[in-house]
Design a protein around this motif. Structure first.
Motif, PDB file in Angstrom:
ATOM      1  N   GLY A  43      -8.419   5.094   2.593  1.00  0.00           N
ATOM      2  CA  GLY A  43      -8.670   4.645   1.229  1.00  0.00           C
ATOM      3  C   GLY A  43      -7.538   4.919   0.268  1.00  0.00           C
ATOM      4  N   ALA A  44      -7.321   3.973  -0.614  1.00  0.00           N
ATOM      5  CA  ALA A  44      -6.301   4.116  -1.653  1.00  0.00           C
ATOM      6  C   ALA A  44      -6.662   5.260  -2.595  1.00  0.00           C
ATOM      7  CB  ALA A  44      -6.180   2.814  -2.437  1.00  0.00           C
ATOM      8  N   PHE A  45      -5.642   5.870  -3.161  1.00  0.00           N
ATOM      9  CA  PHE A  45      -5.758   6.926  -4.167  1.00  0.00           C
ATOM     10  C   PHE A  45      -6.366   8.217  -3.624  1.00  0.00           C
ATOM     11  CE2 PHE A  45      -5.702   2.949  -6.645  1.00  0.00           C
ATOM     12  CZ  PHE A  45      -4.569   3.185  -7.406  1.00  0.00           C
ATOM     13  N   THR A  46      -6.354   8.403  -2.315  1.00  0.00           N
ATOM     14  CA  THR A  46      -6.760   9.686  -1.736  1.00  0.00           C
ATOM     15  C   THR A  46      -5.488  10.421  -1.343  1.00  0.00           C
ATOM     16  OG1 THR A  46      -7.002   8.735   0.462  1.00  0.00           O
ATOM     17  CG2 THR A  46      -8.981   8.790  -0.934  1.00  0.00           C
ATOM     18  N   SER A  47      -5.547  11.737  -1.277  1.00  0.00           N
ATOM     19  CA  SER A  47      -4.320  12.532  -1.127  1.00  0.00           C
ATOM     20  C   SER A  47      -3.563  12.251   0.167  1.00  0.00           C
ATOM     21  CB  SER A  47      -4.634  14.021  -1.253  1.00  0.00           C
ATOM     22  OG  SER A  47      -5.539  14.418  -0.240  1.00  0.00           O
ATOM     23  N   VAL A  48      -4.225  12.302   1.315  1.00  0.00           N
ATOM     24  CA  VAL A  48      -3.512  12.108   2.582  1.00  0.00           C
ATOM     25  C   VAL A  48      -3.040  10.664   2.703  1.00  0.00           C
ATOM     26  CG1 VAL A  48      -3.636  12.287   5.101  1.00  0.00           C
ATOM     27  CG2 VAL A  48      -4.784  13.994   3.678  1.00  0.00           C
ATOM     28  N   CYS A  49      -3.868   9.709   2.296  1.00  0.00           N
ATOM     29  CA  CYS A  49      -3.485   8.294   2.377  1.00  0.00           C
ATOM     30  C   CYS A  49      -2.298   7.996   1.471  1.00  0.00           C
ATOM     31  CB  CYS A  49      -4.667   7.392   2.020  1.00  0.00           C
ATOM     32  SG  CYS A  49      -6.040   7.542   3.178  1.00  0.00           S
ATOM     33  N   THR A  50      -2.307   8.566   0.286  1.00  0.00           N
ATOM     34  CA  THR A  50      -1.169   8.382  -0.613  1.00  0.00           C
ATOM     35  C   THR A  50       0.081   8.973   0.012  1.00  0.00           C
ATOM     36  OG1 THR A  50      -2.595   8.365  -2.566  1.00  0.00           O
ATOM     37  CG2 THR A  50      -0.258   8.883  -2.919  1.00  0.00           C
ATOM     38  N   GLY A  51      -0.039  10.175   0.573  1.00  0.00           N
ATOM     39  CA  GLY A  51       1.110  10.794   1.226  1.00  0.00           C
ATOM     40  C   GLY A  51       1.645   9.950   2.368  1.00  0.00           C
ATOM     41  N   GLU A  52       0.742   9.377   3.166  1.00  0.00           N
ATOM     42  CA  GLU A  52       1.163   8.532   4.288  1.00  0.00           C
ATOM     43  C   GLU A  52       1.885   7.282   3.797  1.00  0.00           C
ATOM     44  OE1 GLU A  52      -0.694   6.171   8.140  1.00  0.00           O
ATOM     45  OE2 GLU A  52      -2.023   6.713   6.479  1.00  0.00           O
ATOM     46  N   MET A  53       1.303   6.586   2.836  1.00  0.00           N
ATOM     47  CA  MET A  53       1.905   5.346   2.356  1.00  0.00           C
ATOM     48  C   MET A  53       3.234   5.607   1.650  1.00  0.00           C
ATOM     49  SD  MET A  53       0.065   2.836   3.473  1.00  0.00           S
ATOM     50  CE  MET A  53      -0.395   3.769   4.948  1.00  0.00           C
ATOM     51  N   VAL A  54       3.344   6.718   0.929  1.00  0.00           N
ATOM     52  CA  VAL A  54       4.606   7.078   0.276  1.00  0.00           C
ATOM     53  C   VAL A  54       5.662   7.428   1.331  1.00  0.00           C
ATOM     54  CG1 VAL A  54       5.699   8.846  -1.181  1.00  0.00           C
ATOM     55  CG2 VAL A  54       3.603   7.699  -1.939  1.00  0.00           C
ATOM     56  N   THR A  55       5.259   8.095   2.405  1.00  0.00           N
ATOM     57  CA  THR A  55       6.198   8.393   3.487  1.00  0.00           C
ATOM     58  C   THR A  55       6.680   7.099   4.130  1.00  0.00           C
ATOM     59  OG1 THR A  55       5.175  10.548   3.884  1.00  0.00           O
ATOM     60  CG2 THR A  55       6.530   9.629   5.667  1.00  0.00           C
ATOM     61  N   PHE A  56       5.761   6.177   4.387  1.00  0.00           N
ATOM     62  CA  PHE A  56       6.187   4.876   4.916  1.00  0.00           C
ATOM     63  C   PHE A  56       7.130   4.184   3.931  1.00  0.00           C
ATOM     64  CE2 PHE A  56       2.530   4.579   8.061  1.00  0.00           C
ATOM     65  CZ  PHE A  56       3.352   4.473   9.180  1.00  0.00           C
ATOM     66  N   ARG A  57       6.835   4.272   2.636  1.00  0.00           N
ATOM     67  CA  ARG A  57       7.723   3.682   1.617  1.00  0.00           C
ATOM     68  C   ARG A  57       9.127   4.251   1.754  1.00  0.00           C
ATOM     69  NH1 ARG A  57       6.860   6.230  -3.970  1.00  0.00           N
ATOM     70  NH2 ARG A  57       8.121   7.774  -2.893  1.00  0.00           N
ATOM     71  N   ASN A  88       2.257   3.872  -6.899  1.00  0.00           N
ATOM     72  CA  ASN A  88       3.046   4.630  -5.928  1.00  0.00           C
ATOM     73  C   ASN A  88       4.365   3.964  -5.548  1.00  0.00           C
ATOM     74  OD1 ASN A  88       1.289   7.016  -5.222  1.00  0.00           O
ATOM     75  ND2 ASN A  88      -0.142   5.311  -4.991  1.00  0.00           N
ATOM     76  N   GLN A  89       4.706   2.886  -6.262  1.00  0.00           N
ATOM     77  CA  GLN A  89       5.962   2.158  -6.053  1.00  0.00           C
ATOM     78  C   GLN A  89       6.158   1.792  -4.577  1.00  0.00           C
ATOM     79  OE1 GLN A  89       8.795   4.860  -7.813  1.00  0.00           O
ATOM     80  NE2 GLN A  89       8.335   4.143  -9.874  1.00  0.00           N
ATOM     81  N   LEU A  90       5.074   1.291  -3.960  1.00  0.00           N
ATOM     82  CA  LEU A  90       5.149   0.892  -2.563  1.00  0.00           C
ATOM     83  C   LEU A  90       5.944  -0.400  -2.441  1.00  0.00           C
ATOM     84  CD1 LEU A  90       1.529   1.723  -1.336  1.00  0.00           C
ATOM     85  CD2 LEU A  90       3.573   3.180  -1.361  1.00  0.00           C
ATOM     86  N   ASN A  91       6.786  -0.469  -1.453  1.00  0.00           N
ATOM     87  CA  ASN A  91       7.708  -1.590  -1.277  1.00  0.00           C
ATOM     88  C   ASN A  91       7.347  -2.452  -0.070  1.00  0.00           C
ATOM     89  OD1 ASN A  91       8.292   0.455   0.498  1.00  0.00           O
ATOM     90  ND2 ASN A  91      10.462   0.601  -0.009  1.00  0.00           N
ATOM     91  N   PHE A  92       6.078  -2.447   0.299  1.00  0.00           N
ATOM     92  CA  PHE A  92       5.585  -3.261   1.405  1.00  0.00           C
ATOM     93  C   PHE A  92       4.171  -3.731   1.048  1.00  0.00           C
ATOM     94  CE2 PHE A  92       4.802   1.208   2.225  1.00  0.00           C
ATOM     95  CZ  PHE A  92       3.455   1.245   2.563  1.00  0.00           C
ATOM     96  N   PRO A  93       3.718  -4.823   1.650  1.00  0.00           N
ATOM     97  CA  PRO A  93       2.405  -5.374   1.307  1.00  0.00           C
ATOM     98  C   PRO A  93       1.248  -4.534   1.852  1.00  0.00           C
ATOM     99  CG  PRO A  93       3.830  -7.042   2.315  1.00  0.00           C
ATOM    100  CD  PRO A  93       4.483  -5.717   2.517  1.00  0.00           C
ATOM    101  N   LEU A  94       0.106  -4.663   1.171  1.00  0.00           N
ATOM    102  CA  LEU A  94      -1.130  -4.001   1.580  1.00  0.00           C
ATOM    103  C   LEU A  94      -2.202  -5.061   1.796  1.00  0.00           C
ATOM    104  CD1 LEU A  94      -1.133  -1.031  -0.958  1.00  0.00           C
ATOM    105  CD2 LEU A  94      -0.353  -1.006   1.429  1.00  0.00           C
TER     106      LEU A  94
END
Length: 159
Positions: A43-57, A88-94
């Motif tokens: 889920g979006a806006f959860t701590s681990v998910c945000t960390g994962e998506m930011v790491t992928f970014r 989160n300034q993600l640079n890939f599609p969701l």
């Protein structure tokens, strides 16, 4: 569960682009130019998910230099995912799986017992090559565990 060597389940779903556009996309569109890395998250806006998506970014260049494209997938609406990407300034599609068809097709559905929350995505990563074959599959039953990013990047390069 979808395993390495399997045909990737096809799908059509709404996708939020980093520029704010939302469009319907099919798996066949995603693998048209090369392999796709499909990163399911609960889920979006959860701590681990945000960390994962930011790491992928932060590691996206390694995936794109391997010739692959990255897509995050959750059951959140495309509008929530658009905001999540913006914040989160993600640079890939969701990709939005609000109908829960993708988590069912890829067999990555889980429930958060005790919270009354059912039918969210397990944390999982699949690499699908241009022919639609799954060349890498990683699924965690523990939502607190993130993927091995080096392994994902290597799988993207090998696809």
């Amino acid at each position: 569960m979808v395993n390495e060597g399997d045909d990737a389940p096809d799908f059509t779903a709404p996708m939020a682009h980093p520029d704010g556009d939302i469009e319907e996309v099919a798996l066949s569109d995603l693998i048209d130019d090369g392999p796709a890395v499909l990163a399911f998250f609960p889920g979006a806006f959860t701590s681990v998910c945000t960390g994962e998506m930011v790491t992928f970014r932060d590691r996206l260049d390694n995936i794109t230099e391997a010739g692959a494209d990255l897509y995050g997938i959750s059951i959140d609406t495309p509008f929530a995912l658009d905001e999540f990407a913006d914040v989160n300034q993600l640079n890939f599609p969701l990709i939005s799986d609000s109908n829960k068809e993708l988590i069912d097709a890829y067999d990555v559905e889980m429930d958060f017992e005790g919270l009354g929350l059912t039918g969210v995505a397990k944390r999982a990563v699949f690499v699908v090559d241009e022919s639609g074959t799954v060349t890498y599959a990683w699924v965690s039953d523990d939502p607190g565990v993130e993927p091995d990013y080096d392994e994902v990047e290597a799988a993207a390069a090998d696809a």
